[in-house]
Design an enzyme around this catalytic site. Structure first.
Site, PDB file in Angstrom:
ATOM      1  N   HIS A 189      26.475 -18.768  24.499  1.00 56.40           N
ATOM      2  CA  HIS A 189      27.866 -18.230  24.305  1.00 56.40           C
ATOM      3  C   HIS A 189      28.865 -19.137  23.950  1.00 56.40           C
ATOM      4  O   HIS A 189      29.665 -18.923  23.206  1.00 56.40           O
ATOM      5  CB  HIS A 189      28.113 -17.201  25.691  1.00 56.40           C
ATOM      6  CG  HIS A 189      27.293 -16.088  25.836  1.00 56.40           C
ATOM      7  ND1 HIS A 189      26.456 -16.116  27.074  1.00 56.40           N
ATOM      8  CD2 HIS A 189      27.148 -14.975  25.285  1.00 56.40           C
ATOM      9  CE1 HIS A 189      25.718 -15.072  27.015  1.00 56.40           C
ATOM     10  NE2 HIS A 189      26.215 -14.252  26.104  1.00 56.40           N
ATOM     11  N   ASP A 245      19.278 -12.656  18.676  1.00 52.80           N
ATOM     12  CA  ASP A 245      19.306 -11.234  18.606  1.00 52.80           C
ATOM     13  C   ASP A 245      19.540 -10.861  17.098  1.00 52.80           C
ATOM     14  O   ASP A 245      20.263 -10.240  16.508  1.00 52.80           O
ATOM     15  CB  ASP A 245      20.354 -10.499  19.257  1.00 52.80           C
ATOM     16  CG  ASP A 245      20.289 -10.808  20.791  1.00 52.80           C
ATOM     17  OD1 ASP A 245      18.935 -10.523  21.405  1.00 52.80           O
ATOM     18  OD2 ASP A 245      21.247 -11.338  21.400  1.00 52.80           O
ATOM     19  N   HIS A 261      26.573 -18.386  29.082  1.00 49.79           N
ATOM     20  CA  HIS A 261      25.861 -19.739  29.389  1.00 49.79           C
ATOM     21  C   HIS A 261      26.081 -20.392  28.107  1.00 49.79           C
ATOM     22  O   HIS A 261      26.814 -20.036  27.064  1.00 49.79           O
ATOM     23  CB  HIS A 261      24.277 -19.458  29.133  1.00 49.79           C
ATOM     24  CG  HIS A 261      23.801 -18.392  28.090  1.00 49.79           C
ATOM     25  ND1 HIS A 261      23.849 -18.640  26.707  1.00 49.79           N
ATOM     26  CD2 HIS A 261      23.127 -17.097  28.361  1.00 49.79           C
ATOM     27  CE1 HIS A 261      23.204 -17.805  26.394  1.00 49.79           C
ATOM     28  NE2 HIS A 261      22.916 -16.522  27.105  1.00 49.79           N
ATOM     29  N   MET A 293      28.312  -9.892  26.882  1.00 46.97           N
ATOM     30  CA  MET A 293      28.306  -8.915  28.135  1.00 46.97           C
ATOM     31  C   MET A 293      28.250  -9.718  29.254  1.00 46.97           C
ATOM     32  O   MET A 293      28.040  -9.320  30.445  1.00 46.97           O
ATOM     33  CB  MET A 293      26.863  -8.183  28.081  1.00 46.97           C
ATOM     34  CG  MET A 293      26.955  -7.056  27.040  1.00 46.97           C
ATOM     35  SD  MET A 293      25.675  -5.972  26.980  1.00 46.97           S
ATOM     36  CE  MET A 293      24.276  -6.631  27.412  1.00 46.97           C
TER      37      MET A 293
END
Ligand code: PAF
Length: 293
Positions: A37, A150, A34, A30
């Site tokens: 990612h 996640d 940072h 999204m």
């Protein structure tokens, strides 16, 4: 690095790659990229010839009153970071590209979406499952790479891919952390100084439970108490959930742990008078395993 905004155009590019024998990896994001990612992009590069990063703040995974409007949007920096990290392609759809007017179709992973984050955010995982399905259809990847921070999202996507028969390998990448252990997250940008000072309580809670587990503790309540005691040391932190569950099914752990068990934690730092920061909710997790030694 090319920027593609249209689903059909992305599918055509994927078909060309496949015809030429090139493996494609998708890294869904999204934005507000940072180092966490970029670790996903690095893993994608190890596993494929073409790395497609999608950048899309998906409205359907935000409930009413959540931070959709305030979600950090840093497109120019994100594109520069993707280029620097060696991405081949960025998919940058607008809302109409992924949700054509009148769209009615949703994807729901019914049971895995219920506990943990799903309990407090009832529409969240339906939005995630729907958009990830659309991204897989659009990018036609061989591999899709997600962060283990996640954990519930990753479990749900693995199930979605299996249930819908997508021919894609789902890869999880271990969580990247700040030097003090705080898991990297786009939401860390919302923390004020006091919250940031207390935020490592999450990783300390995981460490405490893991330490007790390594020392032989297998009682569920004792492990949870060890974690809870660390959060209690952070005066502004409120536990949203702290649970031990099966890492595959997410079913509650038995009273005595037997086998690898997920310790999952969400902590809220409520907004305080005198600080510009709003409510911030952070998550983290650890799988407690038998030690190999
Ligand atoms: O993890 C995220 O950033 C999002 O939930 C995802 C997978 C990109 C779907 O919007």
């Amino acid at each position: 690095m090319e920027v593609v905004r249209d689903v059909r155009a992305l599918q055509r590019r994927a078909d060309e790659d496949r015809a030429a024998g090139r493996r494609i990896a998708l890294v869904p994001t999204m934005g507000a990229l940072h180092a966490g990612h970029l670790a996903l992009v690095a893993e994608a590069r190890r596993r494929a010839d073409v790395v497609c990063v999608s950048i899309y703040v998906n409205p359907t995974q935000f409930g009413p009153g959540e931070d959709l409007a305030a979600y950090p949007r840093t497109l120019e920096a994100d594109l520069a970071a993707c280029r620097e990290a060696g991405a081949s392609r960025v998919f940058l759809p607008d809302d109409a590209a992924l949700y054509p007017p009148g769209a009615q179709t949703v994807v729901e992973v019914t049971e895995l979406a219920k506990p943990l984050c799903g309990a407090a955010r009832p529409v969240h995982f339906r939005g995630v499952a729907t958009v990830v399905t659309k991204l897989l259809v659009a990018a036609r990847p061989d591999v899709a790479v997600f962060g283990e921070k996640d954990f519930q999202q990753l479990a749900l996507i693995r199930r979605l891919v299996r249930d819908l028969g997508f021919d894609v390998e789902v890869v999880g990448v271990p969580t990247l952390r700040e030097p003090d252990g705080l898991a990297l997250s786009s939401r860390n940008a919302y923390l004020d100084a006091a919250m940031r000072g207390e935020a490592p309580a999450l990783v300390r809670a995981l460490d405490a439970a893991e330490g007790a587990h390594a020392a032989g503790e297998r009682r569920r309540d004792a492990l949870l108490a060890a974690a809870r005691a660390e959060i209690a040391k952070a005066p502004h932190a409120e536990i949203d959930y702290l649970e031990l569950r099966d890492p595959g099914s997410l079913a509650p752990a038995p009273e005595r742990l037997a086998g690898p068990t997920l310790l999952a934690l969400a902590v809220r730092f409520p907004a305080r008078a005198g600080s510009a920061a709003g409510d911030v909710r952070l998550i983290d997790n650890r799988v407690l395993k038998e030690s190999l030694s």
